[in-house]
Design a protein around this motif. Structure first.
Motif: not given
Ligand code: DLL
Length: 430
Positions: A272-294
């Motif tokens: 579903s792509g719904e966010p899960l709470a800490p402790g729940q297993e699912g897919e890791l999703v990252f957002t870069t906060l300082t990347k310049e090029a990509l």
């Protein structure tokens, strides 16, 4: 030793405020400089960075995947002119075109910083001798460790992968204290050490940084026993930066601390792509906060893990991610049962007389049923192959509920890797 105490022990409230500020900066940059990203953001109702009032608003933003990176291959998602790239790397995909990633000088500095933090997390110290057997080249392993170790102040031996006998000689002669390579290559090195009749106690190894592929606690115990070092799990992916996105602290070794001031991490329900709470297993999703090029917002990694935001004994406040169960696309569905290859590793390494080398083959029988075959090796000459086969088949059946055929090969017959091991060979044609 904490490499950057200010960043790594920030109270979580302040960390979240910093993340929001940096996220807004990233969103502004994308709206301004990357048409493909801007179009998707506008379609989701984001016209300007100020539309993001809190980090919770992140969940309204669309995901990005490896397929998107492929679609915009090689440079379609850059936020800077190509001329400003200081370096290009690529992910280790084996099929078709790789996914290319680019770094500005500033990006390389951040990468060195997070890698230095990761090495310090695991117990590497300035002045230590580091044997870096990750591959140098388009793969981010070799150069990523190189940069971080230089910043930390280690002496680096940039040996890369391969020529394993020579590696052992150099580890002995140069008195390597830190070993960096994939866990499967660490085992290959350990075996070469044993074959050469070298007593591991005569080596000078203290700590090893292993990652780039899934591995289990059972594999950790095996590597530590054979090499006489403390094994640290380190994680990363080229799309986000390379190695150094997270690493375990040597005090706890229970989850890898994510460098959250640079990479915002979420875990979502894979379907579903719904966010899960800490402790729940699912897919890791990252957002870069300082990347310049990509810069990437909500990049779906395909990696299955869970987060722990409880304070850690090491003093850091950053979230820890559980050891990866595996990649979402590596999960096999066999006769209705979900199976990760790491499960097979965990079970096999608990079987008396089994060596830690294995492969898993998936075939489709004429009846259209999927069949699993596991190849493994005996741990030493004294092991009776037939007995091992029976024990392994019984353990795999009891613990997974699936019948697998086990073939015990001769020692050395399971292919060895110098980088990422090929654990699953899927021979189904459709
Ligand atoms: O493997 C970066 C890296 C190099 C990490 C050296 C650690 C050490 P890629 O080639 O882009 O980058 O592959 C990234 O490898 O999405 C995971 O599926 C897997 N992976 C990386 N680290 C771990 C780990 C590098 N510690 C992909 N445990 C990721 C399990 C890992 N899987």
């Amino acid at each position: 030793m904490i490499w950057n105490p200010e960043a790594e022990t920030l109270p979580r409230e302040r960390l979240r405020a910093l993340q929001l500020e940096r996220l807004r900066g990233t969103i502004s940059l994308l709206l301004r400089a990357v048409p493909a990203q801007a179009a998707r953001m506008r379609a989701a109702g984001i016209e300007s960075a100020s539309d993001l009032r809190s980090l919770d608003d992140l969940r309204g933003l669309p995901f990005w995947t490896k397929a998107d990176l492929r679609e915009h291959y090689p440079f379609g998602l850059l936020a800077v002119p190509r001329e400003l790239l200081a370096r290009v790397h690529a992910s280790s995909g084996t099929r078709g075109k790789p996914t290319t990633v680019g770094y500005t000088r500033g990006d390389l500095e951040v990468w060195s910083e997070v890698m230095a933090r990761g090495l310090a997390l695991g117990g590497a110290r300035p002045g230590m001798m580091m044997h870096n057997a990750y591959g140098y080249g388009l793969f981010t392993g070799g150069l990523g460790f190189q940069q971080g170790a230089e910043l930390l102040g280690c002496t680096v031996v940039p040996i890369s992968g391969g020529l394993t006998q020579r590696q052992v000689m150099l580890m002995q002669d140069l008195r390597a204290e830190v070993l960096c390579c994939t866990p499967s290559y660490a085992l290959h090195i350990a075996q070469t050490i044993a074959e050469q009749g070298v007593d591991p106690a005569t080596l000078n190894l203290a700590v090893g940084f292993f990652g780039a592929e899934p591995w289990t606690e059972q594999m950790r115990a095996e590597i530590e026993r054979r090499l006489g070092l403390m094994a640290i799990n380190i994680y990363g992916l080229s799309e986000i930066v390379g190695p150094g996105v997270s690493a375990e602290c040597h005090e706890e070794r229970r989850g890898a601390h994510v460098q959250e001031d640079h990479f915002l991490v979420e875990v979502v329900e894979p379907e579903s792509g719904e966010p899960l709470a800490p402790g729940q297993e699912g897919e890791l999703v990252f957002t870069t906060l300082t990347k310049e090029a990509l810069p990437l917002v909500r990049y779906r990694t395909g990696d299955i893990s869970a987060l722990d935001v409880a304070p850690c004994r090491c003093g850091r406040t950053t979230a820890r991610m559980a050891r990866l169960r595996g990649r979402r696309d590596d999960m096999l569905i066999i006769r209705g049962v979900n199976l990760y290859p790491s499960e097979v590793e965990r079970i096999l390494l608990g079987v008396d007389g089994a060596a830690p080398h294995y492969q898993l083959f998936v075939d489709r029988a004429p009846s259209m049923l999927d069949e699993l075959t596991v190849t493994c090796e005996p741990a030493g000459h004294g092991v009776d192959a037939e007995g091992l086969r029976q024990r392994a088949e019984a353990a795999l059946r009891d613990e997974t509920g699936l019948t697998m055929t086990v073939h015990v090969l001769a020692e050395g017959e399971v292919p060895r890797s110098e980088g990422k091991a090929v654990r699953v060979v899927d021979r189904r044609t459709d």
